[in-house]
Motif scaffolding. Structure first.
Motif, PDB file in Angstrom:
ATOM      1  N   ALA A  14       0.835  -1.206   0.000  1.00 33.97           N
ATOM      2  CA  ALA A  14       0.000   0.000   0.000  1.00 33.97           C
ATOM      3  C   ALA A  14       0.871   1.258   0.000  1.00 33.97           C
ATOM      4  O   ALA A  14       0.563   2.240  -0.696  1.00 33.97           O
ATOM      5  N   TYR A  15       1.951   1.219   0.770  1.00 28.05           N
ATOM      6  CA  TYR A  15       2.852   2.377   0.790  1.00 28.05           C
ATOM      7  C   TYR A  15       3.542   2.539  -0.562  1.00 28.05           C
ATOM      8  O   TYR A  15       3.706   3.662  -1.056  1.00 28.05           O
ATOM      9  N   ALA A  16       3.914   1.437  -1.192  1.00 20.71           N
ATOM     10  CA  ALA A  16       4.544   1.507  -2.509  1.00 20.71           C
ATOM     11  C   ALA A  16       3.624   2.152  -3.529  1.00 20.71           C
ATOM     12  O   ALA A  16       4.074   2.923  -4.390  1.00 20.71           O
ATOM     13  N   ASP A  17       2.337   1.868  -3.442  1.00 20.44           N
ATOM     14  CA  ASP A  17       1.372   2.482  -4.363  1.00 20.44           C
ATOM     15  C   ASP A  17       1.356   3.998  -4.208  1.00 20.44           C
ATOM     16  O   ASP A  17       1.210   4.730  -5.198  1.00 20.44           O
ATOM     17  N   VAL A  18       1.505   4.483  -2.965  1.00 18.89           N
ATOM     18  CA  VAL A  18       1.531   5.931  -2.718  1.00 18.89           C
ATOM     19  C   VAL A  18       2.822   6.539  -3.269  1.00 18.89           C
ATOM     20  O   VAL A  18       2.812   7.578  -3.933  1.00 18.89           O
ATOM     21  N   VAL A  19       3.932   5.861  -3.015  1.00 21.45           N
ATOM     22  CA  VAL A  19       5.240   6.380  -3.417  1.00 21.45           C
ATOM     23  C   VAL A  19       5.406   6.363  -4.937  1.00 21.45           C
ATOM     24  O   VAL A  19       6.090   7.228  -5.508  1.00 21.45           O
ATOM     25  N   ALA A  20       4.770   5.414  -5.610  1.00 19.96           N
ATOM     26  CA  ALA A  20       4.965   5.238  -7.053  1.00 19.96           C
ATOM     27  C   ALA A  20       4.647   6.503  -7.845  1.00 19.96           C
ATOM     28  O   ALA A  20       5.236   6.747  -8.907  1.00 19.96           O
ATOM     29  N   ALA A  21       3.736   7.309  -7.342  1.00 21.39           N
ATOM     30  CA  ALA A  21       3.343   8.524  -8.063  1.00 21.39           C
ATOM     31  C   ALA A  21       4.477   9.529  -8.173  1.00 21.39           C
ATOM     32  O   ALA A  21       4.486  10.356  -9.093  1.00 21.39           O
ATOM     33  N   VAL A  22       5.443   9.456  -7.252  1.00 16.52           N
ATOM     34  CA  VAL A  22       6.529  10.446  -7.252  1.00 16.52           C
ATOM     35  C   VAL A  22       7.913   9.815  -7.396  1.00 16.52           C
ATOM     36  O   VAL A  22       8.861  10.502  -7.789  1.00 16.52           O
ATOM     37  N   ASP A  23       8.033   8.510  -7.105  1.00 13.05           N
ATOM     38  CA  ASP A  23       9.360   7.878  -7.133  1.00 13.05           C
ATOM     39  C   ASP A  23       9.196   6.382  -7.391  1.00 13.05           C
ATOM     40  O   ASP A  23       9.179   5.569  -6.459  1.00 13.05           O
ATOM     41  N   GLU A  24       9.109   6.021  -8.664  1.00 12.76           N
ATOM     42  CA  GLU A  24       8.858   4.623  -9.021  1.00 12.76           C
ATOM     43  C   GLU A  24       9.990   3.696  -8.579  1.00 12.76           C
ATOM     44  O   GLU A  24       9.733   2.602  -8.061  1.00 12.76           O
ATOM     45  N   PRO A  25      11.274   4.098  -8.719  1.00 16.48           N
ATOM     46  CA  PRO A  25      12.340   3.202  -8.225  1.00 16.48           C
ATOM     47  C   PRO A  25      12.221   2.906  -6.731  1.00 16.48           C
ATOM     48  O   PRO A  25      12.428   1.769  -6.297  1.00 16.48           O
ATOM     49  N   ALA A  26      11.857   3.926  -5.924  1.00 14.57           N
ATOM     50  CA  ALA A  26      11.663   3.694  -4.492  1.00 14.57           C
ATOM     51  C   ALA A  26      10.491   2.759  -4.260  1.00 14.57           C
ATOM     52  O   ALA A  26      10.542   1.876  -3.386  1.00 14.57           O
ATOM     53  N   ALA A  27       9.437   2.925  -5.040  1.00 16.00           N
ATOM     54  CA  ALA A  27       8.270   2.044  -4.904  1.00 16.00           C
ATOM     55  C   ALA A  27       8.647   0.598  -5.206  1.00 16.00           C
ATOM     56  O   ALA A  27       8.191  -0.326  -4.518  1.00 16.00           O
ATOM     57  N   GLN A  28       9.498   0.399  -6.218  1.00 14.22           N
ATOM     58  CA  GLN A  28       9.929  -0.956  -6.550  1.00 14.22           C
ATOM     59  C   GLN A  28      10.738  -1.570  -5.409  1.00 14.22           C
ATOM     60  O   GLN A  28      10.597  -2.761  -5.102  1.00 14.22           O
ATOM     61  N   ARG A  29      11.563  -0.771  -4.764  1.00 16.67           N
ATOM     62  CA  ARG A  29      12.337  -1.286  -3.625  1.00 16.67           C
ATOM     63  C   ARG A  29      11.408  -1.718  -2.494  1.00 16.67           C
ATOM     64  O   ARG A  29      11.626  -2.761  -1.848  1.00 16.67           O
ATOM     65  N   VAL A  30      10.366  -0.926  -2.237  1.00 21.42           N
ATOM     66  CA  VAL A  30       9.418  -1.271  -1.173  1.00 21.42           C
ATOM     67  C   VAL A  30       8.659  -2.545  -1.544  1.00 21.42           C
ATOM     68  O   VAL A  30       8.420  -3.410  -0.695  1.00 21.42           O
ATOM     69  N   ARG A  31       8.302  -2.697  -2.812  1.00 20.25           N
ATOM     70  CA  ARG A  31       7.580  -3.913  -3.232  1.00 20.25           C
ATOM     71  C   ARG A  31       8.471  -5.155  -3.054  1.00 20.25           C
ATOM     72  O   ARG A  31       7.968  -6.230  -2.695  1.00 20.25           O
ATOM     73  N   ARG A  32       9.765  -4.998  -3.299  1.00 21.62           N
ATOM     74  CA  ARG A  32      10.677  -6.137  -3.067  1.00 21.62           C
ATOM     75  C   ARG A  32      10.733  -6.484  -1.583  1.00 21.62           C
ATOM     76  O   ARG A  32      10.824  -7.666  -1.221  1.00 21.62           O
ATOM     77  N   GLN A  33      10.668  -5.467  -0.732  1.00 26.02           N
ATOM     78  CA  GLN A  33      10.616  -5.739   0.706  1.00 26.02           C
ATOM     79  C   GLN A  33       9.343  -6.498   1.068  1.00 26.02           C
ATOM     80  O   GLN A  33       9.360  -7.391   1.924  1.00 26.02           O
ATOM     81  N   ALA A  34       8.238  -6.152   0.409  1.00 21.92           N
ATOM     82  CA  ALA A  34       6.985  -6.871   0.654  1.00 21.92           C
ATOM     83  C   ALA A  34       7.113  -8.330   0.240  1.00 21.92           C
ATOM     84  O   ALA A  34       6.649  -9.245   0.945  1.00 21.92           O
ATOM     85  N   GLN A  35       7.738  -8.579  -0.903  1.00 21.90           N
ATOM     86  CA  GLN A  35       7.949  -9.960  -1.350  1.00 21.90           C
ATOM     87  C   GLN A  35       8.817 -10.730  -0.356  1.00 21.90           C
ATOM     88  O   GLN A  35       8.542 -11.900  -0.044  1.00 21.90           O
ATOM     89  N   SER A  36       9.857 -10.068   0.159  1.00 20.09           N
ATOM     90  CA  SER A  36      10.722 -10.733   1.134  1.00 20.09           C
ATOM     91  C   SER A  36       9.958 -11.062   2.411  1.00 20.09           C
ATOM     92  O   SER A  36      10.172 -12.125   3.017  1.00 20.09           O
ATOM     93  N   ALA A  37       9.060 -10.168   2.811  1.00 17.96           N
ATOM     94  CA  ALA A  37       8.263 -10.428   4.024  1.00 17.96           C
ATOM     95  C   ALA A  37       7.377 -11.645   3.825  1.00 17.96           C
ATOM     96  O   ALA A  37       7.265 -12.497   4.716  1.00 17.96           O
ATOM     97  N   ARG A  38       6.753 -11.759   2.650  1.00 17.48           N
ATOM     98  CA  ARG A  38       5.893 -12.917   2.402  1.00 17.48           C
ATOM     99  C   ARG A  38       6.720 -14.200   2.355  1.00 17.48           C
ATOM    100  O   ARG A  38       6.254 -15.263   2.782  1.00 17.48           O
ATOM    101  N   ALA A  39       7.935 -14.092   1.844  1.00 18.22           N
ATOM    102  CA  ALA A  39       8.785 -15.277   1.755  1.00 18.22           C
ATOM    103  C   ALA A  39       9.161 -15.827   3.111  1.00 18.22           C
ATOM    104  O   ALA A  39       9.497 -17.017   3.245  1.00 18.22           O
ATOM    105  N   MET A  40       9.094 -14.969   4.147  1.00 23.44           N
ATOM    106  CA  MET A  40       9.438 -15.425   5.490  1.00 23.44           C
ATOM    107  C   MET A  40       8.426 -16.430   6.033  1.00 23.44           C
ATOM    108  O   MET A  40       8.693 -17.116   7.025  1.00 23.44           O
TER     109      MET A  40
END
Length: 283
Positions: free
Chosen positions: A255-281
């Motif tokens: 959800a935070y990545a969706d907010v950030v994507a409007a102004v900083d897509e690379p940062a949003a992608q980093r946050v989405r990777r963190q979300a994937q890592s959390a699910r992998a746990m």
């Protein structure tokens, strides 16, 4: 878990409802918001305890002289009552205690952080009719009396000592290395004060990973304020993951990545990777 112990989930939900309602009221009550923060931290603070804290503020206000005069007279009267007679002040050790950020404990111990001691000064003075307000200097909260052209500043952490211009400049320089700017001397509104109290609690908890529970409720109360930094959602997501709530944390990160994507897509992608890592746990 060390005391203070948190309230029950049902009590916490009620406290948060009241906190959000008070924060959105036409004239938010600083003492009530501070006590609701205290009740979220300390399950032992019930309605009777909150009433007793308000009554103590009333009692202290009743000890002040009737309208002693201008800003300096008010500052002097508060210093003698709270700083000298009743011994309200702070010390470096107070920064290590969660209780130093809880209004009911500050009233009981006569010790606390600069901002909580300032809340005591402001609420006692306000009840007595003083022209009082908080001043959010960088790194050190103080109290002001009177209009800007007659402003008198006091430092409740130092027993309510009256500050001259050089004192305020030293406080700011010590905290930031920068000179005092006149904009730093403007009154802080109640919601700014409460957010800064919660920021202090978050900082206390961040230095103690075993108290991530405290960091989480402090973030969640901050998110209930009408205006708050968007990055708090990211902090909440990180705390959820830290506490083992991987799916909830990952959802918050997305959800935070969706907010950030409007102004900083690379940062949003980093946050989405963190979300994937959390699910992998979970695997």
């Amino acid at each position: 878990m060390r005391p203070p112990y948190p309230p029950s989930p049902e009590r916490s939900a009620e406290l948060r409802r009241r906190f959000a309602e008070e924060a959105r009221s036409e004239r938010p009550d600083l003492s009530m918001l501070s006590l609701l923060v205290g009740a979220e931290a300390d399950g032992g603070l019930d309605e009777a305890g909150m009433d007793a804290a308000q009554m103590e503020l009333d009692r202290l206000a009743g000890q002040l002289p009737f309208r002693p005069g201008g800003p300096m007279a008010w500052a002097t009267a508060l210093h003698h009552l709270l700083g000298v007679r009743d011994g309200f002040r702070g010390s470096p050790a107070d920064y290590q205690r969660l209780e130093s950020s809880l209004l009911h404990e500050v009233l009981r111990r006569r010790r606390g952080l600069p901002i909580l001691l300032s809340v005591v000064w402001m609420e006692v003075a306000r009840r007595a009719g003083a022209p009082v307000y908080g001043v959010a200097l960088p790194g050190h909260f103080v109290v002001g009396f009177g209009p800007q052209e007659q402003q008198v500043l006091v430092d409740p952490f130092d027993g309510g000592r009256v500050l001259n211009g050089g004192d305020a400049e030293l406080l700011v320089a010590g905290a930031t290395g920068a000179p005092l700017d006149p904009s730093m001397l403007t009154p802080a509104d109640p919601l700014e004060v409460v957010l800064r109290i919660l920021n202090n609690i978050r900082a206390w908890a961040a230095a103690r990973p075993e108290r991530s529970d405290v960091g989480l409720w402090a973030v969640e109360l901050s998110l209930l304020l009408p205006s708050h930094p968007a990055r708090l959602r990211y902090e909440r997501a990180q705390l959820l993951v830290q506490r083992g709530e991987f799916l909830s944390g990952a959802a918050e990160l997305d959800a935070y990545a969706d907010v950030v994507a409007a102004v900083d897509e690379p940062a949003a992608q980093r946050v989405r990777r963190q979300a994937q890592s959390a699910r992998a746990m979970l695997n």
